[in-house]
Design an enzyme around this catalytic site. Sequence first.
Site, PDB file in Angstrom:
ATOM      1  N   LEU A 105      27.219  29.237 -43.233  1.00 31.78           N
ATOM      2  CA  LEU A 105      27.567  30.136 -44.334  1.00 31.78           C
ATOM      3  C   LEU A 105      29.079  30.251 -44.422  1.00 31.78           C
ATOM      4  O   LEU A 105      29.785  30.092 -43.426  1.00 31.78           O
ATOM      5  CB  LEU A 105      27.005  31.545 -44.105  1.00 31.78           C
ATOM      6  CG  LEU A 105      25.502  31.776 -44.174  1.00 31.78           C
ATOM      7  CD1 LEU A 105      25.184  33.192 -43.711  1.00 31.78           C
ATOM      8  CD2 LEU A 105      25.011  31.573 -45.598  1.00 31.78           C
ATOM      9  N   SER A 106      29.581  30.535 -45.617  1.00 32.83           N
ATOM     10  CA  SER A 106      30.985  30.894 -45.779  1.00 32.83           C
ATOM     11  C   SER A 106      31.060  31.882 -46.935  1.00 32.83           C
ATOM     12  O   SER A 106      30.088  32.055 -47.689  1.00 32.83           O
ATOM     13  CB  SER A 106      31.847  29.663 -46.067  1.00 32.83           C
ATOM     14  OG  SER A 106      31.479  29.062 -47.299  1.00 32.83           O
ATOM     15  N   GLU A 151      33.644  19.829 -51.266  1.00 30.11           N
ATOM     16  CA  GLU A 151      32.583  20.547 -51.971  1.00 30.11           C
ATOM     17  C   GLU A 151      33.092  21.888 -52.495  1.00 30.11           C
ATOM     18  O   GLU A 151      32.813  22.277 -53.635  1.00 30.11           O
ATOM     19  CB  GLU A 151      31.391  20.782 -51.026  1.00 30.11           C
ATOM     20  CG  GLU A 151      30.635  19.523 -50.671  1.00 30.11           C
ATOM     21  CD  GLU A 151      31.208  18.836 -49.439  1.00 30.11           C
ATOM     22  OE1 GLU A 151      32.331  19.227 -49.014  1.00 30.11           O
ATOM     23  OE2 GLU A 151      30.569  17.904 -48.920  1.00 30.11           O
ATOM     24  N   ASP A 202      25.659   9.943 -39.724  1.00 32.62           N
ATOM     25  CA  ASP A 202      25.854  11.116 -40.565  1.00 32.62           C
ATOM     26  C   ASP A 202      25.669  10.720 -42.022  1.00 32.62           C
ATOM     27  O   ASP A 202      26.131   9.657 -42.455  1.00 32.62           O
ATOM     28  CB  ASP A 202      27.267  11.689 -40.381  1.00 32.62           C
ATOM     29  CG  ASP A 202      27.347  12.580 -39.149  1.00 32.62           C
ATOM     30  OD1 ASP A 202      26.317  13.181 -38.805  1.00 32.62           O
ATOM     31  OD2 ASP A 202      28.421  12.666 -38.543  1.00 32.62           O
ATOM     32  N   ASP A 216      33.575  13.102 -35.586  1.00 26.99           N
ATOM     33  CA  ASP A 216      35.014  13.364 -35.613  1.00 26.99           C
ATOM     34  C   ASP A 216      35.400  14.775 -35.213  1.00 26.99           C
ATOM     35  O   ASP A 216      36.569  15.058 -34.978  1.00 26.99           O
ATOM     36  CB  ASP A 216      35.587  13.055 -37.001  1.00 26.99           C
ATOM     37  CG  ASP A 216      34.959  13.918 -38.090  1.00 26.99           C
ATOM     38  OD1 ASP A 216      34.075  14.729 -37.774  1.00 26.99           O
ATOM     39  OD2 ASP A 216      35.365  13.772 -39.262  1.00 26.99           O
TER      40      ASP A 216
END
Length: 675
Positions: free
Chosen positions: A376-377, A342, A301, A511
Amino acid sequence: MNAPTSMFSAALVVPAMRDAVRKLDPRQLIRNPVMFVTAVVATLLTLLLALGEPGLSIGFEFQLVIWLWLTVFFGTFAEALAEGRGRAQAASLRRAKAELRAKLMLGVGDTYEIVAASQLEKGEIVLVETGDLIPADGEVIEGVASVNEAAITGESAPVIREAGGDRSAVTAGTRVISDRIKMRVTAEPGQGFLDRMIALVEGAERRKTPNEVALTILLVGLTIIFLIAVSTIPGFASYAGGSVPVALLAALLITLIPTTIAALLSAIGIAGMDRLVRFNVLAKSGRAVEAAGDVDVLLLDKTGTITVGDRQASEFRPLAGIEIDRLAEGALLSSLADETPEGRSIVALARERYAIRVETLPAGSEVIPFTAQTRLSGVVVAGVTIQKGAVDSVLNAHPQGENAAVIELRKITEEIARSGGTPLAVMREGRLLGAIHLKDVVKAGVRERFGELRKMGIRTVMITGDNPLTAAAIAAEAGVDDFLAQATPEDKLELIRREQAAGRLVAMCGDGTNDAPALAQADVGVAMNTGTQAAREAGNMVDLDSDPTKLIEVVGLGKQLLMTRGALTTFSVANDVAKYFAIIPAIFVVLYPQLGVLNVMGLATPESAVLSAIIFNALIIPALVPLALKGVRYRPMPAGPLLARNLSVFGLGGLVAPFIGIKLIDLVVSTLHLA
């Protein structure tokens, strides 16, 4: 889980000697067929010594019997010492598990009763408050708390555990140091993470790996071949008009069969898993450790592994005709409910640079959560929808065609992506406002580490949710071989299956619950201890430090295990060649005087030669125990040069060492008149 300062400390050696004696039980010894044959031969010579065998002195036979039993004892001691090192580590885990009590919820408000943790059943609800030890493995279903996991990980810094998301898993033996949580037990009694870890590090549940089984079959095959060969010798001796005492035939058999690697094989495997545990990685099986050594493709990652981890918002880029304050306000509102690093950095940038003072979402607002599928959020405030997310995801959610705003947004986001940043688009009620620039910082030294992996023949693939331009820029800077951009959990799983279909072994770490299918599919799946219960169950390794970069070290430790086993097997086989030159002339020189030319070491007498070879055969086992437990020093290099190096060092060393060792022992034996 602190390691002892010395592998030969009294605290380890004395219990290991007791365990080694217990392992002489034939029911345990038969698990190692070569050492079992050695024990049978030693038993036979013990009976012959008691009955008396003509042709050899009692003193000589007695010494042979002693050294044959010592050969068996040294083999069991090597395994017991390796297990003892694991038990020393498990002691702290047992202390963490001992006397755990639980506040079992009764289902009426917050009422509970105190019960022993061992009585908890899967699915029961437990209350854990400040200062309490978590009594069983489980998932937080209510509340948030700081948890000290030092008893498991050795790391004193507390971690946050909360209901929902990827940080809900809790482990028995860890302590809540603030607040309170309610958790659901997810493990049956005796099957928890701590129980399995104790059993694994002690070697109680260690099963032979496929490579060990294959090598054991080879060693058994060689033993059978040499047993048949030795059984034919009396016929040749009789034909020549003589005979060979049974004691000498037994000595020949033991020097012919591969006792050295057979004695150390189990210890090598246990020590390999032990090194991982000392590195705070729990391997659920030896097969996983071996697979790590054979890995062809490493999936990593980007965030936290290749880059520093927390991308930070550095600027807002509004479209033409959009005021930057309006973009900043939209970015802030869509991020107020976003608890990711973020999201918090976007809120901080809007407040600090643009003085946007919205502290909380207005009453009645509806949060739009981020998912791996939508990417998206956002939020719905007073009927107004504000969203942020990956550029393509925002445009797909609200198709607009290639109008001027879309063309300008793509130009801005390409500039951000080419600089190695990550662009997020912001939209209000279907109208594009602009982009947020998130900065990624590549970790120092990763390019060199990927170069080492390339030397080993391992291909590295960066997995990221970023767009292809950003992914390409970071991949080039980090030096990875390939990348998968805009990756969903399904994409990861498909990539792993594609690589495996091409005959490659794949390693990855994860995770989250959405990583579980890929972790289960990968040949080496390293789950983070801070991750969800689903991820920890799916992976075949668990990193207690939750450090994704450790996957690179795990591969190195796997290769070290395979190298150690291969090196000592090479040494053992080469070792036997020199012993042939010592013992075969000694046995047959009376019947076939011409064989005297094979006595290249100039050994004093036939009896001295036989005894010296048997003594060396026994002493070489404890001499190699440190190497078996510590492992051969690993250096990143291609397989060809690595094989050539090991053959030259351990193959040549295996040939030379016995010539020197047997000659020195012969000098001592002849000087002391022991034979």
